[in-house]
Design a protein around this motif. Structure first.
Motif, PDB file in Angstrom:
ATOM      1  N   VAL A 115       0.937  -1.183   0.307  1.00 52.88           N
ATOM      2  CA  VAL A 115       0.038  -0.082  -0.433  1.00 52.88           C
ATOM      3  C   VAL A 115       0.766   1.032   0.379  1.00 52.88           C
ATOM      4  CG1 VAL A 115      -1.446   1.232   1.042  1.00 52.88           C
ATOM      5  CG2 VAL A 115      -1.923  -1.665   1.190  1.00 52.88           C
ATOM      6  N   TYR A 116       2.232   1.221   0.661  1.00 56.12           N
ATOM      7  CA  TYR A 116       2.676   2.232   0.639  1.00 56.12           C
ATOM      8  C   TYR A 116       3.470   2.551  -0.211  1.00 56.12           C
ATOM      9  CZ  TYR A 116       6.240   5.344   3.583  1.00 56.12           C
ATOM     10  OH  TYR A 116       7.555   6.805   4.122  1.00 56.12           O
ATOM     11  N   PHE A 117       3.901   1.246  -0.745  1.00 61.46           N
ATOM     12  CA  PHE A 117       4.785   1.878  -2.306  1.00 61.46           C
ATOM     13  C   PHE A 117       3.751   2.474  -3.185  1.00 61.46           C
ATOM     14  CE2 PHE A 117       6.313  -0.128  -6.694  1.00 61.46           C
ATOM     15  CZ  PHE A 117       7.787   0.394  -6.024  1.00 61.46           C
ATOM     16  N   LEU A 118       2.385   1.441  -3.475  1.00 60.07           N
ATOM     17  CA  LEU A 118       1.658   1.356  -4.493  1.00 60.07           C
ATOM     18  C   LEU A 118       1.203   3.451  -4.330  1.00 60.07           C
ATOM     19  CD1 LEU A 118      -0.437  -1.504  -5.052  1.00 60.07           C
ATOM     20  CD2 LEU A 118       1.280  -0.310  -6.392  1.00 60.07           C
ATOM     21  N   LEU A 119       0.915   3.498  -3.028  1.00 60.53           N
ATOM     22  CA  LEU A 119       0.102   5.216  -2.334  1.00 60.53           C
ATOM     23  C   LEU A 119       1.962   6.024  -3.602  1.00 60.53           C
ATOM     24  CD1 LEU A 119      -1.253   7.132  -1.702  1.00 60.53           C
ATOM     25  CD2 LEU A 119       1.060   6.524   0.511  1.00 60.53           C
ATOM     26  N   GLY A 120       3.294   5.662  -3.113  1.00 56.85           N
ATOM     27  CA  GLY A 120       4.073   6.798  -3.606  1.00 56.85           C
ATOM     28  C   GLY A 120       3.655   6.486  -4.824  1.00 56.85           C
ATOM     29  N   ALA A 121       3.778   5.286  -5.971  1.00 56.34           N
ATOM     30  CA  ALA A 121       3.640   5.261  -7.076  1.00 56.34           C
ATOM     31  C   ALA A 121       2.388   6.274  -8.081  1.00 56.34           C
ATOM     32  CB  ALA A 121       3.692   3.954  -7.452  1.00 56.34           C
ATOM     33  N   LEU A 122       0.978   6.718  -7.147  1.00 56.16           N
ATOM     34  CA  LEU A 122       0.611   7.120  -7.299  1.00 56.16           C
ATOM     35  C   LEU A 122       1.128   8.344  -7.342  1.00 56.16           C
ATOM     36  CD1 LEU A 122      -2.687   5.570  -6.607  1.00 56.16           C
ATOM     37  CD2 LEU A 122      -1.659   5.483  -9.146  1.00 56.16           C
ATOM     38  N   TRP A 123       1.158   9.139  -6.212  1.00 53.82           N
ATOM     39  CA  TRP A 123       1.435   9.752  -5.788  1.00 53.82           C
ATOM     40  C   TRP A 123       1.834  10.959  -6.575  1.00 53.82           C
ATOM     41  CZ3 TRP A 123      -0.602  11.157  -0.685  1.00 53.82           C
ATOM     42  CH2 TRP A 123       0.133  13.188  -0.077  1.00 53.82           C
ATOM     43  N   PHE A 124       3.881  10.449  -7.239  1.00 51.74           N
ATOM     44  CA  PHE A 124       4.411  10.850  -7.338  1.00 51.74           C
ATOM     45  C   PHE A 124       3.857  10.793  -9.157  1.00 51.74           C
ATOM     46  CE2 PHE A 124       6.782  10.653  -3.722  1.00 51.74           C
ATOM     47  CZ  PHE A 124       6.607  11.410  -3.312  1.00 51.74           C
ATOM     48  N   THR A 125       3.466  10.397  -9.447  1.00 52.45           N
ATOM     49  CA  THR A 125       2.616  10.473 -11.082  1.00 52.45           C
ATOM     50  C   THR A 125       1.870  10.791 -11.613  1.00 52.45           C
ATOM     51  OG1 THR A 125       2.277   7.877 -10.839  1.00 52.45           O
ATOM     52  CG2 THR A 125       4.960   8.121 -11.615  1.00 52.45           C
TER      53      THR A 125
ATOM     54  N   ILE B  56       2.675   6.138   6.272  1.00 48.06           N
ATOM     55  CA  ILE B  56       3.146   6.340   7.524  1.00 48.06           C
ATOM     56  C   ILE B  56       2.075   6.083   8.080  1.00 48.06           C
ATOM     57  CG2 ILE B  56       4.431   8.216   9.376  1.00 48.06           C
ATOM     58  CD1 ILE B  56       5.416   4.630   9.129  1.00 48.06           C
ATOM     59  N   ILE B  57       1.134   6.740   7.998  1.00 46.65           N
ATOM     60  CA  ILE B  57      -0.174   6.805   9.352  1.00 46.65           C
ATOM     61  C   ILE B  57      -1.167   5.658   8.253  1.00 46.65           C
ATOM     62  CG2 ILE B  57      -2.727   7.880   9.463  1.00 46.65           C
ATOM     63  CD1 ILE B  57      -0.951  10.699   8.999  1.00 46.65           C
ATOM     64  N   THR B  58      -0.687   5.422   7.362  1.00 50.49           N
ATOM     65  CA  THR B  58      -1.834   4.235   6.208  1.00 50.49           C
ATOM     66  C   THR B  58      -0.925   2.994   6.550  1.00 50.49           C
ATOM     67  OG1 THR B  58      -1.744   5.586   4.081  1.00 50.49           O
ATOM     68  CG2 THR B  58      -2.229   3.161   3.857  1.00 50.49           C
ATOM     69  N   VAL B  59       0.239   2.885   6.712  1.00 56.25           N
ATOM     70  CA  VAL B  59       0.707   1.559   6.996  1.00 56.25           C
ATOM     71  C   VAL B  59       0.948   1.319   8.628  1.00 56.25           C
ATOM     72  CG1 VAL B  59       3.692   0.436   7.958  1.00 56.25           C
ATOM     73  CG2 VAL B  59       3.163   1.963   5.829  1.00 56.25           C
ATOM     74  N   SER B  60       0.618   2.574   9.348  1.00 49.30           N
ATOM     75  CA  SER B  60       0.459   2.030  11.484  1.00 49.30           C
ATOM     76  C   SER B  60      -0.665   1.554  11.104  1.00 49.30           C
ATOM     77  CB  SER B  60       1.337   3.348  12.363  1.00 49.30           C
ATOM     78  OG  SER B  60       2.266   3.484  11.643  1.00 49.30           O
ATOM     79  N   ILE B  61      -1.488   2.130  10.660  1.00 46.27           N
ATOM     80  CA  ILE B  61      -2.864   1.242  10.539  1.00 46.27           C
ATOM     81  C   ILE B  61      -3.888   0.265  10.421  1.00 46.27           C
ATOM     82  CG2 ILE B  61      -5.625   1.577   9.791  1.00 46.27           C
ATOM     83  CD1 ILE B  61      -4.545   5.466  10.668  1.00 46.27           C
ATOM     84  N   ILE B  62      -2.330  -0.325   9.039  1.00 46.02           N
ATOM     85  CA  ILE B  62      -2.714  -1.507   8.800  1.00 46.02           C
ATOM     86  C   ILE B  62      -2.054  -2.530   9.901  1.00 46.02           C
ATOM     87  CG2 ILE B  62      -2.136  -3.424   6.956  1.00 46.02           C
ATOM     88  CD1 ILE B  62      -2.113  -0.505   5.335  1.00 46.02           C
ATOM     89  N   LEU B  63      -0.746  -2.459  10.198  1.00 50.60           N
ATOM     90  CA  LEU B  63       0.016  -2.713  10.758  1.00 50.60           C
ATOM     91  C   LEU B  63      -1.452  -2.933  12.427  1.00 50.60           C
ATOM     92  CD1 LEU B  63       3.576  -1.526  10.417  1.00 50.60           C
ATOM     93  CD2 LEU B  63       2.614  -4.075   9.042  1.00 50.60           C
ATOM     94  N   VAL B  64      -1.637  -2.410  12.851  1.00 49.29           N
ATOM     95  CA  VAL B  64      -2.053  -2.386  14.124  1.00 49.29           C
ATOM     96  C   VAL B  64      -3.400  -3.335  13.707  1.00 49.29           C
ATOM     97  CG1 VAL B  64      -2.709  -1.275  16.194  1.00 49.29           C
ATOM     98  CG2 VAL B  64      -1.096  -0.380  15.289  1.00 49.29           C
ATOM     99  N   ALA B  65      -4.530  -3.006  12.728  1.00 49.94           N
ATOM    100  CA  ALA B  65      -5.550  -3.136  12.205  1.00 49.94           C
ATOM    101  C   ALA B  65      -5.532  -4.543  11.932  1.00 49.94           C
ATOM    102  CB  ALA B  65      -5.701  -2.992  11.032  1.00 49.94           C
ATOM    103  N   MET B  66      -4.309  -5.207  11.587  1.00 52.26           N
ATOM    104  CA  MET B  66      -4.104  -6.414  11.394  1.00 52.26           C
ATOM    105  C   MET B  66      -3.175  -7.335  12.385  1.00 52.26           C
ATOM    106  SD  MET B  66      -3.519  -6.707   7.243  1.00 52.26           S
ATOM    107  CE  MET B  66      -3.544  -8.510   7.526  1.00 52.26           C
ATOM    108  N   LYS B  67      -2.733  -6.626  13.385  1.00 51.77           N
ATOM    109  CA  LYS B  67      -1.926  -7.223  14.900  1.00 51.77           C
ATOM    110  C   LYS B  67      -2.240  -8.434  15.286  1.00 51.77           C
ATOM    111  CE  LYS B  67       1.158  -5.606  18.193  1.00 51.77           C
ATOM    112  NZ  LYS B  67       1.625  -4.610  19.281  1.00 51.77           N
TER     113      LYS B  67
END
Length: 138
Positions: free
Chosen positions: A19-29, A127-138
Motif C-alpha cells: 500500500v505504501y509503495f503503490l501510494l508513492g507510485a500514484l502520488w508522484f506519477t 506512515i499513517i496508512t502503514v501504522s493503521i494496517i499494522l495495528v489493525a492486522m496485529k
C-alpha cells in the motif's frame, strides 16, 4: 527489538508495504506529477520512463520503513487505531517529514519547500496508512 522479527505478522507487513509503495507510485506519477516536476525544476524535462533505480530504490526504502515501524509498534505494544495514528504522526513528522525537508534544502533542489511539502506529505500519509494496517492486522 530485532528478536521481535519472528513475532511480526508478516502478511500485515507485506500488505502495508504494498500500500505504501503503490501510494508513492500514484502520488508522484498521478496526483502530484506536475508539482513534483516543478519542485525538481524539471517541469519540461521529465523522462517518459524512469530508470529502474527510481522504482527499486523507493520500494526498498518503503519496505525498510514498514519493517522498522512494525518492530516499533510491537515493541511499544501499540494495539489501538488511535495509538497507531499517534505513533505515525510522531514518526511521520518527527523523522520522515523533517528528514525529507532537510534533504530538500540543498542547491540541487530548486524549490525545496515545495519538494518538502509534496514528499513530506506523502511520507506522513504513508506512515499513517502503514501504522493503521499494522495495528489493525496485529
Amino acid at each position: 527489538m530485532i528478536s521481535q522479527l519472528s513475532s511480526l505478522n508478516w502478511i500485515s507487513v507485506l500488505l502495508a508495504f504494498v500500500v505504501y509503495f503503490l501510494l508513492g507510485a500514484l502520488w508522484f506519477t498521478l496526483f502530484f506529477k506536475k508539482l513534483y516536476a516543478i519542485s525538481l525544476g524539471k517541469e519540461n524535462n521529465m523522462p517518459a520512463k524512469p530508470a529502474p533505480i527510481f522504482i527499486i530504490g523507493p520500494a526498498i526504502c518503503s519496505l525498510v520503513i514498514t519493517i522498522a515501524s512494525a518492530v516499533l509498534i510491537y515493541a511499544l505494544q501499540i494495539s489501538s487505531i488511535g495509538g497507531a495514528f499517534e505513533f505515525a504522526v510522531v514518526v511521520g513528522i518527527g523523522y520522515l517529514v523533517a528528514n525529507t525537508i532537510n534533504i530538500a534544502i540543498n542547491p540541487n533542489i530548486p524549490k525545496p519547500i515545495l519538494y518538502g511539502i509534496i514528499s513530506g506529505a506523502y511520507h506522513l500519509t504513508g506512515i499513517i496508512t502503514v501504522s493503521i494496517i499494522l495495528v489493525a492486522m496485529k
